[in-house]
Motif scaffolding. Structure first.
Motif, PDB file in Angstrom:
ATOM      1  N   UNK A  57       1.004  -1.089   0.007  1.00 18.84           N
ATOM      2  CA  UNK A  57      -0.128  -0.168   0.504  1.00 18.84           C
ATOM      3  C   UNK A  57       0.801   1.302  -0.075  1.00 18.84           C
ATOM      4  N   UNK A  58       2.173   0.991  -0.017  1.00 17.81           N
ATOM      5  CA  UNK A  58       3.133   2.811   0.361  1.00 17.81           C
ATOM      6  C   UNK A  58       4.119   2.113  -0.778  1.00 17.81           C
ATOM      7  N   UNK A  59       4.795   3.521  -2.152  1.00 21.52           N
ATOM      8  CA  UNK A  59       5.964   2.786  -2.331  1.00 21.52           C
ATOM      9  C   UNK A  59       6.916   3.450  -1.710  1.00 21.52           C
ATOM     10  N   UNK A  60       7.141   2.776  -1.254  1.00 23.19           N
ATOM     11  CA  UNK A  60       8.940   3.541  -0.650  1.00 23.19           C
ATOM     12  C   UNK A  60      10.360   2.358  -1.234  1.00 23.19           C
ATOM     13  N   UNK A  61      10.546   3.713  -1.441  1.00 30.95           N
ATOM     14  CA  UNK A  61      12.088   3.755  -2.918  1.00 30.95           C
ATOM     15  C   UNK A  61      11.758   3.046  -3.375  1.00 30.95           C
ATOM     16  N   UNK A  62      10.602   3.579  -4.497  1.00 29.83           N
ATOM     17  CA  UNK A  62      10.364   2.388  -5.613  1.00 29.83           C
ATOM     18  C   UNK A  62       9.507   1.632  -5.751  1.00 29.83           C
ATOM     19  N   UNK A  63       9.407   0.802  -4.846  1.00 30.66           N
ATOM     20  CA  UNK A  63       9.018  -0.839  -4.754  1.00 30.66           C
ATOM     21  C   UNK A  63       7.894  -0.574  -3.579  1.00 30.66           C
ATOM     22  N   UNK A  64       6.830  -0.977  -3.623  1.00 28.14           N
ATOM     23  CA  UNK A  64       5.944  -0.845  -3.011  1.00 28.14           C
ATOM     24  C   UNK A  64       5.523  -1.689  -1.920  1.00 28.14           C
ATOM     25  N   UNK A  65       5.623  -1.081  -0.788  1.00 27.48           N
ATOM     26  CA  UNK A  65       5.456  -2.192   0.493  1.00 27.48           C
ATOM     27  C   UNK A  65       3.670  -2.614   0.989  1.00 27.48           C
ATOM     28  N   UNK A  66       4.572  -3.590   1.775  1.00 23.81           N
ATOM     29  CA  UNK A  66       3.469  -3.844   2.923  1.00 23.81           C
ATOM     30  C   UNK A  66       3.026  -3.560   3.941  1.00 23.81           C
ATOM     31  N   UNK A  67       2.458  -3.195   4.715  1.00 22.31           N
ATOM     32  CA  UNK A  67       2.150  -2.628   6.013  1.00 22.31           C
ATOM     33  C   UNK A  67       1.105  -2.791   7.089  1.00 22.31           C
ATOM     34  N   UNK A  68       1.766  -3.306   8.377  1.00 26.52           N
ATOM     35  CA  UNK A  68       1.220  -3.151   9.454  1.00 26.52           C
ATOM     36  C   UNK A  68       0.043  -2.598   9.013  1.00 26.52           C
ATOM     37  N   UNK A  69      -1.288  -2.179  10.119  1.00 28.33           N
ATOM     38  CA  UNK A  69      -2.325  -1.186   9.772  1.00 28.33           C
ATOM     39  C   UNK A  69      -2.381  -1.797  11.774  1.00 28.33           C
ATOM     40  N   UNK A  70      -1.858  -0.663  12.493  1.00 24.78           N
ATOM     41  CA  UNK A  70      -2.827  -0.394  13.586  1.00 24.78           C
ATOM     42  C   UNK A  70      -3.431   1.214  13.678  1.00 24.78           C
ATOM     43  N   UNK A  71      -3.957   0.559  15.039  1.00 23.13           N
ATOM     44  CA  UNK A  71      -5.042   1.649  15.361  1.00 23.13           C
ATOM     45  C   UNK A  71      -5.534   2.543  17.161  1.00 23.13           C
TER      46      UNK A  71
END
Length: 179
Positions: A159-173
């Protein structure tokens, strides 16, 4: 200004631009592991001054709230914390993000800062929910959020592009306990 035992948070002023650029330069390699690569213009005094002015305008418009994290004992800038993407109406929601100087990691300062911002978001901004996204391998950041009362909700795939690569993220709330 928001204060705790060791730190205080406050919005940036134009006079902070020099210290902010130094903070960014000293931590460039460290931060770019977890955020997008920034072009050289980002690392200029003019850009930092403009980003401070933009942040002030965003706060006035109730969109984003960007604060510096400063040590109580010497007023030294050690980090940045941001409530961003504020949505009103039926959502009353935002995201939280932060960067702490690599020299100050592991001392509890980020947890203190997150707790202060959560309190501000719930008590002053009257938000209902705050969400964070952390790369799953960033265990330290996940621990910070959990210590501040956030709960895990799942993995957001690429969900987030970091340094040119799409990366998974742990969602916390975290949900406002008064709602």
């Amino acid at each position: 200004m928001l204060t705790s035992d060791n730190i205080y948070l406050r919005p940036f002023a134009e006079a902070d631009a020099e210290e902010l650029i130094q903070f960014q330069l000293e931590n460039r390699d460290f931060f770019e592991k977890f955020a997008m690569v920034r072009d050289e213009n980002f690392y200029t005094l003019d850009f930092q001054k403009q980003s401070i002015l933009d942040a002030q305008k965003s706060a006035e418009e109730d969109k984003d709230y960007k604060y510096g994290i400063f040590l109580n004992d010497n007023n030294h800038l050690i980090g940045i914390i941001d409530l961003f993407g504020v949505l009103r109406g039926s959502l009353q929601y935002c995201f939280i993000g932060y960067f702490l100087d690599k020299k100050y990691n592991g001392k509890g300062y980020t947890t203190e800062a997150v707790k202060l911002m959560v309190e501000y978001a719930f008590e002053k901004l009257h938000l209902h929910r705050i969400e964070a996204g952390v790369m799953p391998h960033n265990i330290g950041s996940i621990r910070v959020l959990e210590k501040a009362g956030f709960h895990k909700e799942g993995i957001a795939i690429k969900n987030v592009k970091i340094n040119g690569k799409w990366k998974d993220h742990q969602v916390l709330a975290i949900i406002n306990p008064n709602d």
